[in-house]
Scaffold this active site. Sequence first.
Site, PDB file in Angstrom:
ATOM      1  N   GLY A  73       0.280  -0.933  -0.300  1.00  0.00           N
ATOM      2  CA  GLY A  73       0.203   0.093  -0.409  1.00  0.00           C
ATOM      3  C   GLY A  73       0.996   1.086   0.030  1.00  0.00           C
ATOM      4  O   GLY A  73       0.297   1.926  -0.777  1.00  0.00           O
ATOM      5  N   ASN A 153      -8.181   3.648   8.250  1.00  0.00           N
ATOM      6  CA  ASN A 153      -7.547   2.764   9.156  1.00  0.00           C
ATOM      7  C   ASN A 153      -8.457   2.601  10.578  1.00  0.00           C
ATOM      8  O   ASN A 153      -8.080   1.551  10.974  1.00  0.00           O
ATOM      9  CB  ASN A 153      -6.377   2.289   8.742  1.00  0.00           C
ATOM     10  CG  ASN A 153      -5.963   3.581   9.156  1.00  0.00           C
ATOM     11  OD1 ASN A 153      -5.893   4.678   7.850  1.00  0.00           O
ATOM     12  ND2 ASN A 153      -4.636   3.635   9.433  1.00  0.00           N
ATOM     13  N   GLN A 181      -7.763  -0.885   2.994  1.00  0.00           N
ATOM     14  CA  GLN A 181      -8.635  -1.156   3.943  1.00  0.00           C
ATOM     15  C   GLN A 181      -9.985  -1.638   3.559  1.00  0.00           C
ATOM     16  O   GLN A 181     -10.563  -3.159   4.010  1.00  0.00           O
ATOM     17  CB  GLN A 181      -8.997  -0.173   5.534  1.00  0.00           C
ATOM     18  CG  GLN A 181      -7.572   0.103   5.980  1.00  0.00           C
ATOM     19  CD  GLN A 181      -6.643  -0.841   7.357  1.00  0.00           C
ATOM     20  OE1 GLN A 181      -7.628  -1.607   7.280  1.00  0.00           O
ATOM     21  NE2 GLN A 181      -6.220  -0.939   6.649  1.00  0.00           N
ATOM     22  N   SER A 201      -3.048  -3.476  -0.713  1.00  0.00           N
ATOM     23  CA  SER A 201      -1.971  -4.181  -0.065  1.00  0.00           C
ATOM     24  C   SER A 201      -2.366  -5.425   0.424  1.00  0.00           C
ATOM     25  O   SER A 201      -3.859  -6.341   0.490  1.00  0.00           O
ATOM     26  CB  SER A 201      -1.826  -3.813   1.212  1.00  0.00           C
ATOM     27  OG  SER A 201      -0.710  -3.932   2.085  1.00  0.00           O
ATOM     28  N   HIS A 203      -1.129  -7.725   2.706  1.00  0.00           N
ATOM     29  CA  HIS A 203      -1.048  -8.819   3.375  1.00  0.00           C
ATOM     30  C   HIS A 203      -2.760  -7.819   4.262  1.00  0.00           C
ATOM     31  O   HIS A 203      -2.734  -8.156   6.041  1.00  0.00           O
ATOM     32  CB  HIS A 203      -0.120  -8.346   4.904  1.00  0.00           C
ATOM     33  CG  HIS A 203       0.160  -6.994   5.112  1.00  0.00           C
ATOM     34  ND1 HIS A 203       0.044  -6.064   5.811  1.00  0.00           N
ATOM     35  CD2 HIS A 203       0.263  -5.465   4.304  1.00  0.00           C
ATOM     36  CE1 HIS A 203       0.245  -5.086   6.551  1.00  0.00           C
ATOM     37  NE2 HIS A 203       0.267  -4.232   5.132  1.00  0.00           N
ATOM     38  N   THR A 239      12.466  -7.197 -11.017  1.00  0.00           N
ATOM     39  CA  THR A 239      11.745  -9.228 -11.321  1.00  0.00           C
ATOM     40  C   THR A 239      10.679  -9.304 -10.223  1.00  0.00           C
ATOM     41  O   THR A 239      10.968  -8.616  -9.405  1.00  0.00           O
ATOM     42  CB  THR A 239      13.483  -9.811 -10.378  1.00  0.00           C
ATOM     43  OG1 THR A 239      14.016  -9.920 -11.752  1.00  0.00           O
ATOM     44  CG2 THR A 239      12.523 -11.173 -10.729  1.00  0.00           C
ATOM     45  N   CYS A 327       1.179   1.738  12.765  1.00  0.00           N
ATOM     46  CA  CYS A 327       2.831   3.337  12.429  1.00  0.00           C
ATOM     47  C   CYS A 327       2.524   4.232  13.611  1.00  0.00           C
ATOM     48  O   CYS A 327       3.908   5.260  13.648  1.00  0.00           O
ATOM     49  CB  CYS A 327       1.962   3.835  10.798  1.00  0.00           C
ATOM     50  SG  CYS A 327       1.277   2.371   9.568  1.00  0.00           S
TER      51      CYS A 327
HETATM   52  N1  PLP Z   1      -3.184   3.105   3.556  1.00  0.00           N
HETATM   53  C1  PLP Z   1      -3.735   2.919   4.491  1.00  0.00           C
HETATM   54  C2  PLP Z   1      -5.479   3.265   4.711  1.00  0.00           C
HETATM   55  C3  PLP Z   1      -3.649   1.355   5.690  1.00  0.00           C
HETATM   56  O1  PLP Z   1      -3.927   0.863   6.094  1.00  0.00           O
HETATM   57  C4  PLP Z   1      -2.158   1.370   4.722  1.00  0.00           C
HETATM   58  C5  PLP Z   1      -1.597  -0.009   6.650  1.00  0.00           C
HETATM   59  O2  PLP Z   1      -1.899   0.187   7.438  1.00  0.00           O
HETATM   60  C6  PLP Z   1      -1.240   1.184   4.404  1.00  0.00           C
HETATM   61  C7  PLP Z   1      -1.828   2.485   3.426  1.00  0.00           C
HETATM   62  C8  PLP Z   1       0.133   1.196   4.134  1.00  0.00           C
HETATM   63  O3  PLP Z   1       0.373  -0.272   3.434  1.00  0.00           O
HETATM   64  P1  PLP Z   1       1.219  -1.414   3.532  1.00  0.00           P
HETATM   65  O4  PLP Z   1       1.311  -2.290   4.899  1.00  0.00           O
HETATM   66  O5  PLP Z   1       1.553  -2.653   2.130  1.00  0.00           O
HETATM   67  O6  PLP Z   1       2.476  -0.412   2.879  1.00  0.00           O
END
Ligand code: PLP
Length: 394
Positions: A73, A153, A181, A201, A203, A239, A327
């Site tokens: 993401g 998020n 999200q 993303s 994960h 790659t 984060c």
């Molecule tokens: N954007 C949002 C709204 C997110 O919640 C997150 C991750 O928590 C990201 C971007 C970042 O994604 P990634 O962890 O795949 O870099």
Amino acid sequence: MDQKVIYLDHAATTAARPEVVEAMLPYFTEHFGNPSSIYSIAAANKKVITDVRERIGQSLHAPAQDIYFTAGGTESDNWALKATAEAYEKKGKHIITSKIEHHAILHTCEYLAKKGFEITYLDVDENGIVKLDQLKAAIRPDTILISIMFANNEIGTIEPIEEIGAIAKEHGILFHTDAVQAYGQLPIDVEKLHIDMLSASGHKLMGPKGIGFLYIRKGLKLRSFIHGGAQERSRRAGTENVTGIVGLGKAVEVAMETMEERREKETFMRDHLIDRILKEIPYARLNGDRNRRLPNNVNISFQFIEGESLLIMLDMKGICASSGSACTSGSLDPSHVLLAIGLPHEIAHGSLRLTLGDENTMEEMDYVVEQLKEIVEKLRNMSPLYEDFIKHSK
Ligand code: PLP
């Protein structure tokens, strides 16, 4: 006896599904070939990548060629903003976003501001919904991009994406949405919603970490984000992360097949959790919109509580939760999202995010409420502020 872990932090990350891992494994060993090589064992990997691109395209109602694999993401957000800025700066240097975006957007905007771009950060209402009137008023002849997240998020609020897309289209401005999200949780049709770029993303949807994608509508003049070989139509060289792409493909397949039933189950658990907490724990408030919210998001502020202490005590009971976005945890600043919806610092500090997943159960929800009741009471009994409050309210 080992304590059972109740994982309620699915917005931070998720465990990969067993079928995702199973699908990936042969690509570490047997099918290790470089997709750019000519011989057949390697070229087969090119086909696998094409198939996943196709599947993701279908999930968004977009052509497969408009899907570009990235490392997740954050990279997708960086690409969308920086490449648009660079490609369209002759047209203008004004970008509109919101105050509640993820730092992958906000910090990229700060970077662009240092490069001479002007950024407007839209306010949100008390539920975290972007103000459309303010958006319309912010548009200028030199506005080149609107970037508003699909769903937040931290508080789970779903933004009025269709309306924003229509406004952007009407003014001939590109529209990017960070759907990290929302993708896999909500149906998304980039045509109907007039989305020009979309970040997602792996994960967050029970796929692997370090893989994601950016949807870029055909015809956008975005330049290469990473220079090198001809991968991803020369726009994102290197790659390919074949194992990650295969895992993402499997995760998307299952997420799309199970979306409805998950949504129903998670919404039911979410509402049960919210209702019980608000009813049984005094001086608690729900953050984010009651209805326009992700099926798995619960975000509550408890007055007279320090969020970090709450998290530690929940952890001691085997409950994994978060006080905001992963984060920002570790920093003492209150969440920018909670401040943007108007919470005072001291209440924002006492906030808890619980994000549910497929494997959670109603039994777990009840266990969490019981533990929360005890912990909140214990923490409040240690709080001089609470003692003061009770004294004065008598
Ligand atoms: N954007 C949002 C709204 C997110 O919640 C997150 C991750 O928590 C990201 C971007 C970042 O994604 P990634 O962890 O795949 O870099």
